[in-house]
Every structure is written in structure tokens, then in C-alpha cells.
Design a protein around this motif. Sequence first.
Motif, PDB file in Angstrom:
ATOM      1  N   GLU A  36       0.836  -1.208   0.000  1.00 28.55           N
ATOM      2  CA  GLU A  36       0.000   0.000   0.000  1.00 28.55           C
ATOM      3  C   GLU A  36       0.866   1.252   0.000  1.00 28.55           C
ATOM      4  OE1 GLU A  36      -4.006  -1.532   2.338  1.00 28.55           O
ATOM      5  OE2 GLU A  36      -2.276  -0.859   3.511  1.00 28.55           O
ATOM      6  N   ALA A  37       1.927   1.261   0.771  1.00 28.58           N
ATOM      7  CA  ALA A  37       2.831   2.416   0.794  1.00 28.58           C
ATOM      8  C   ALA A  37       3.486   2.606  -0.572  1.00 28.58           C
ATOM      9  CB  ALA A  37       3.893   2.241   1.877  1.00 28.58           C
ATOM     10  N   ARG A  38       3.929   1.528  -1.177  1.00 31.10           N
ATOM     11  CA  ARG A  38       4.563   1.598  -2.500  1.00 31.10           C
ATOM     12  C   ARG A  38       3.584   2.040  -3.589  1.00 31.10           C
ATOM     13  NH1 ARG A  38       7.887  -3.981  -1.765  1.00 31.10           N
ATOM     14  NH2 ARG A  38       9.709  -3.110  -0.732  1.00 31.10           N
ATOM     15  N   ALA A  39       2.306   1.749  -3.400  1.00 26.96           N
ATOM     16  CA  ALA A  39       1.301   2.110  -4.401  1.00 26.96           C
ATOM     17  C   ALA A  39       1.026   3.610  -4.450  1.00 26.96           C
ATOM     18  CB  ALA A  39      -0.001   1.351  -4.147  1.00 26.96           C
ATOM     19  N   VAL A  40       1.231   4.313  -3.350  1.00 27.70           N
ATOM     20  CA  VAL A  40       0.891   5.738  -3.303  1.00 27.70           C
ATOM     21  C   VAL A  40       2.117   6.651  -3.236  1.00 27.70           C
ATOM     22  CG1 VAL A  40      -1.387   5.354  -2.312  1.00 27.70           C
ATOM     23  CG2 VAL A  40       0.567   5.723  -0.788  1.00 27.70           C
ATOM     24  N   LEU A  41       3.304   6.089  -3.085  1.00 30.19           N
ATOM     25  CA  LEU A  41       4.534   6.873  -2.994  1.00 30.19           C
ATOM     26  C   LEU A  41       5.484   6.479  -4.112  1.00 30.19           C
ATOM     27  CD1 LEU A  41       5.093   6.423   0.847  1.00 30.19           C
ATOM     28  CD2 LEU A  41       4.169   8.461  -0.296  1.00 30.19           C
ATOM     29  N   ASP A  42       6.346   7.424  -4.521  1.00 30.84           N
ATOM     30  CA  ASP A  42       7.360   7.031  -5.497  1.00 30.84           C
ATOM     31  C   ASP A  42       8.389   6.160  -4.765  1.00 30.84           C
ATOM     32  OD1 ASP A  42       9.648   8.579  -4.509  1.00 30.84           O
ATOM     33  OD2 ASP A  42       8.812  10.341  -5.477  1.00 30.84           O
ATOM     34  N   PRO A  43       9.278   5.469  -5.489  1.00 30.67           N
ATOM     35  CA  PRO A  43      10.185   4.517  -4.843  1.00 30.67           C
ATOM     36  C   PRO A  43      11.034   5.103  -3.709  1.00 30.67           C
ATOM     37  CG  PRO A  43      10.175   4.137  -7.189  1.00 30.67           C
ATOM     38  CD  PRO A  43       9.371   5.394  -6.952  1.00 30.67           C
ATOM     39  N   GLU A  44      11.574   6.298  -3.894  1.00 31.69           N
ATOM     40  CA  GLU A  44      12.400   6.889  -2.835  1.00 31.69           C
ATOM     41  C   GLU A  44      11.549   7.279  -1.625  1.00 31.69           C
ATOM     42  OE1 GLU A  44      16.216   9.625  -2.924  1.00 31.69           O
ATOM     43  OE2 GLU A  44      14.409  10.834  -3.244  1.00 31.69           O
ATOM     44  N   GLU A  45      10.383   7.857  -1.875  1.00 31.98           N
ATOM     45  CA  GLU A  45       9.475   8.202  -0.774  1.00 31.98           C
ATOM     46  C   GLU A  45       9.061   6.949  -0.006  1.00 31.98           C
ATOM     47  OE1 GLU A  45       7.157  12.082  -2.653  1.00 31.98           O
ATOM     48  OE2 GLU A  45       6.386  10.073  -3.016  1.00 31.98           O
ATOM     49  N   ALA A  46       8.777   5.884  -0.726  1.00 33.13           N
ATOM     50  CA  ALA A  46       8.372   4.637  -0.079  1.00 33.13           C
ATOM     51  C   ALA A  46       9.495   4.088   0.791  1.00 33.13           C
ATOM     52  CB  ALA A  46       7.952   3.602  -1.122  1.00 33.13           C
ATOM     53  N   VAL A  48      11.889   5.829   2.258  1.00 33.75           N
ATOM     54  CA  VAL A  48      11.973   6.710   3.436  1.00 33.75           C
ATOM     55  C   VAL A  48      10.833   6.404   4.406  1.00 33.75           C
ATOM     56  CG1 VAL A  48      11.769   9.099   4.240  1.00 33.75           C
ATOM     57  CG2 VAL A  48      13.222   8.572   2.280  1.00 33.75           C
ATOM     58  N   ALA A  49       9.611   6.293   3.897  1.00 33.83           N
ATOM     59  CA  ALA A  49       8.451   6.020   4.759  1.00 33.83           C
ATOM     60  C   ALA A  49       8.598   4.682   5.467  1.00 33.83           C
ATOM     61  CB  ALA A  49       7.162   6.052   3.942  1.00 33.83           C
ATOM     62  N   CYS A  50       9.074   3.674   4.748  1.00 36.04           N
ATOM     63  CA  CYS A  50       9.229   2.351   5.356  1.00 36.04           C
ATOM     64  C   CYS A  50      10.283   2.367   6.455  1.00 36.04           C
ATOM     65  CB  CYS A  50       9.554   1.315   4.287  1.00 36.04           C
ATOM     66  SG  CYS A  50       8.132   0.933   3.228  1.00 36.04           S
ATOM     67  N   LEU A  51      11.356   3.114   6.254  1.00 32.72           N
ATOM     68  CA  LEU A  51      12.378   3.230   7.300  1.00 32.72           C
ATOM     69  C   LEU A  51      11.864   4.064   8.477  1.00 32.72           C
ATOM     70  CD1 LEU A  51      15.544   3.837   5.102  1.00 32.72           C
ATOM     71  CD2 LEU A  51      15.065   1.817   6.498  1.00 32.72           C
ATOM     72  N   HIS A  52      11.213   5.174   8.175  1.00 33.10           N
ATOM     73  CA  HIS A  52      10.746   6.083   9.227  1.00 33.10           C
ATOM     74  C   HIS A  52       9.652   5.440  10.084  1.00 33.10           C
ATOM     75  CE1 HIS A  52      10.106   9.942  11.167  1.00 33.10           C
ATOM     76  NE2 HIS A  52       8.819   9.838  10.934  1.00 33.10           N
ATOM     77  N   TYR A  53       8.683   4.790   9.431  1.00 31.30           N
ATOM     78  CA  TYR A  53       7.540   4.229  10.138  1.00 31.30           C
ATOM     79  C   TYR A  53       7.623   2.720  10.368  1.00 31.30           C
ATOM     80  CZ  TYR A  53       5.311   8.735   9.447  1.00 31.30           C
ATOM     81  OH  TYR A  53       5.012  10.062   9.475  1.00 31.30           O
ATOM     82  N   ASP A  54       8.759   2.127  10.050  1.00 27.12           N
ATOM     83  CA  ASP A  54       8.986   0.692  10.274  1.00 27.12           C
ATOM     84  C   ASP A  54       7.926  -0.168   9.587  1.00 27.12           C
ATOM     85  OD1 ASP A  54      10.631  -1.326  11.311  1.00 27.12           O
ATOM     86  OD2 ASP A  54       9.341  -1.597  13.044  1.00 27.12           O
ATOM     87  N   ILE A  55       7.706   0.116   8.298  1.00 24.73           N
ATOM     88  CA  ILE A  55       6.753  -0.652   7.499  1.00 24.73           C
ATOM     89  C   ILE A  55       7.518  -1.810   6.875  1.00 24.73           C
ATOM     90  CG2 ILE A  55       5.129  -0.618   5.586  1.00 24.73           C
ATOM     91  CD1 ILE A  55       4.908   2.438   6.017  1.00 24.73           C
ATOM     92  N   GLU A  78      19.184   9.798  10.574  1.00 23.15           N
ATOM     93  CA  GLU A  78      19.553   8.384  10.485  1.00 23.15           C
ATOM     94  C   GLU A  78      19.144   7.810   9.129  1.00 23.15           C
ATOM     95  OE1 GLU A  78      18.338   4.117  12.444  1.00 23.15           O
ATOM     96  OE2 GLU A  78      17.995   5.915  13.615  1.00 23.15           O
ATOM     97  N   ILE A  79      17.938   8.150   8.665  1.00 19.05           N
ATOM     98  CA  ILE A  79      17.474   7.659   7.380  1.00 19.05           C
ATOM     99  C   ILE A  79      18.340   8.205   6.250  1.00 19.05           C
ATOM    100  CG2 ILE A  79      15.541   7.738   5.738  1.00 19.05           C
ATOM    101  CD1 ILE A  79      13.702   7.809   8.242  1.00 19.05           C
ATOM    102  N   ALA A  80      18.668   9.495   6.310  1.00 18.94           N
ATOM    103  CA  ALA A  80      19.521  10.105   5.282  1.00 18.94           C
ATOM    104  C   ALA A  80      20.879   9.421   5.230  1.00 18.94           C
ATOM    105  CB  ALA A  80      19.678  11.599   5.557  1.00 18.94           C
ATOM    106  N   LYS A  81      21.442   9.104   6.370  1.00 22.87           N
ATOM    107  CA  LYS A  81      22.734   8.419   6.421  1.00 22.87           C
ATOM    108  C   LYS A  81      22.620   7.024   5.807  1.00 22.87           C
ATOM    109  CE  LYS A  81      26.424   7.173   9.612  1.00 22.87           C
ATOM    110  NZ  LYS A  81      26.862   7.187  11.011  1.00 22.87           N
ATOM    111  N   ARG A  82      21.587   6.283   6.187  1.00 23.72           N
ATOM    112  CA  ARG A  82      21.398   4.919   5.672  1.00 23.72           C
ATOM    113  C   ARG A  82      21.170   4.908   4.174  1.00 23.72           C
ATOM    114  NH1 ARG A  82      17.235   2.003   9.719  1.00 23.72           N
ATOM    115  NH2 ARG A  82      17.515   0.312   8.212  1.00 23.72           N
ATOM    116  N   MET A  83      20.538   5.978   3.638  1.00 24.63           N
ATOM    117  CA  MET A  83      20.248   6.054   2.206  1.00 24.63           C
ATOM    118  C   MET A  83      21.323   6.830   1.440  1.00 24.63           C
ATOM    119  SD  MET A  83      16.113   6.590   2.262  1.00 24.63           S
ATOM    120  CE  MET A  83      16.046   6.681   0.464  1.00 24.63           C
ATOM    121  N   SER A  84      22.360   7.281   2.146  1.00 23.95           N
ATOM    122  CA  SER A  84      23.433   8.085   1.541  1.00 23.95           C
ATOM    123  C   SER A  84      22.894   9.344   0.852  1.00 23.95           C
ATOM    124  CB  SER A  84      24.251   7.241   0.554  1.00 23.95           C
ATOM    125  OG  SER A  84      24.830   6.156   1.198  1.00 23.95           O
ATOM    126  N   LEU A  85      22.029  10.037   1.549  1.00 24.20           N
ATOM    127  CA  LEU A  85      21.450  11.287   1.014  1.00 24.20           C
ATOM    128  C   LEU A  85      22.058  12.486   1.716  1.00 24.20           C
ATOM    129  CD1 LEU A  85      17.695  10.257   0.894  1.00 24.20           C
ATOM    130  CD2 LEU A  85      19.296  10.345  -1.006  1.00 24.20           C
TER     131      LEU A  85
END
Length: 85
Positions: A36-46, A48-55, A78-85
Motif C-alpha cells: 500500500e505504501a509503495r502504491a501511493v509513494l514514489d520509490p524513494e518516498e516509499a 523513506v516512509a518504510c524506514l521512518h515508520y517501520d513498514i 539516520e534515514i539520510a545516512k542509511r540512504m546516503s542522502l
Amino acid sequence: MDEWLSNRELGGFYASQDADDSMDDDGDYFTWTRDEARAVLDPEEAEVACLHYDINEIGEMHHNPAKNVLYQRALVPEIAKRMSL
């Protein structure tokens, strides 16, 4: 807010909303699957959301293991570091 938490007939607002869709769903209204998260978010947003909200593929809902209760798992730095952003 107006659609879900107001009483249009009698006026005023409710203080909360029930998280259950029916007697069998046990809080599903505010849960998300990874798909569901992947269906409404672009790949990078998804990602980030999965890391932030533990999906994850397996969530916390005993009657439907794909459903995740959202809570803040990781902070933005932490998310930015893990994603090298």
C-alpha cells in the motif's frame, strides 16, 4: 476533519475516531502494508516512509500479518545516512 469528526446533524466535533472498520478488523483502519505504501509513494518516498515508520513485509496485526501499525522508528538524519542522502 469535517467529514470524519464532525456531527453535522447536532453540531460539534468528536474527540477521536475508532480505528476499527468492523468488529473483525481489530484496528485496521490506520494500518499500512508495504505494498500500500509503495502504491501511493514514489520509490524513494516509499523507502523513506518504510524506514521512518517501520513498514515491513510482516507487521504487528495478528489477523493480517502484512499490516503495520505506524510508529516513528528512525529519525530523518539516520534515514539520510542509511540512504546516503
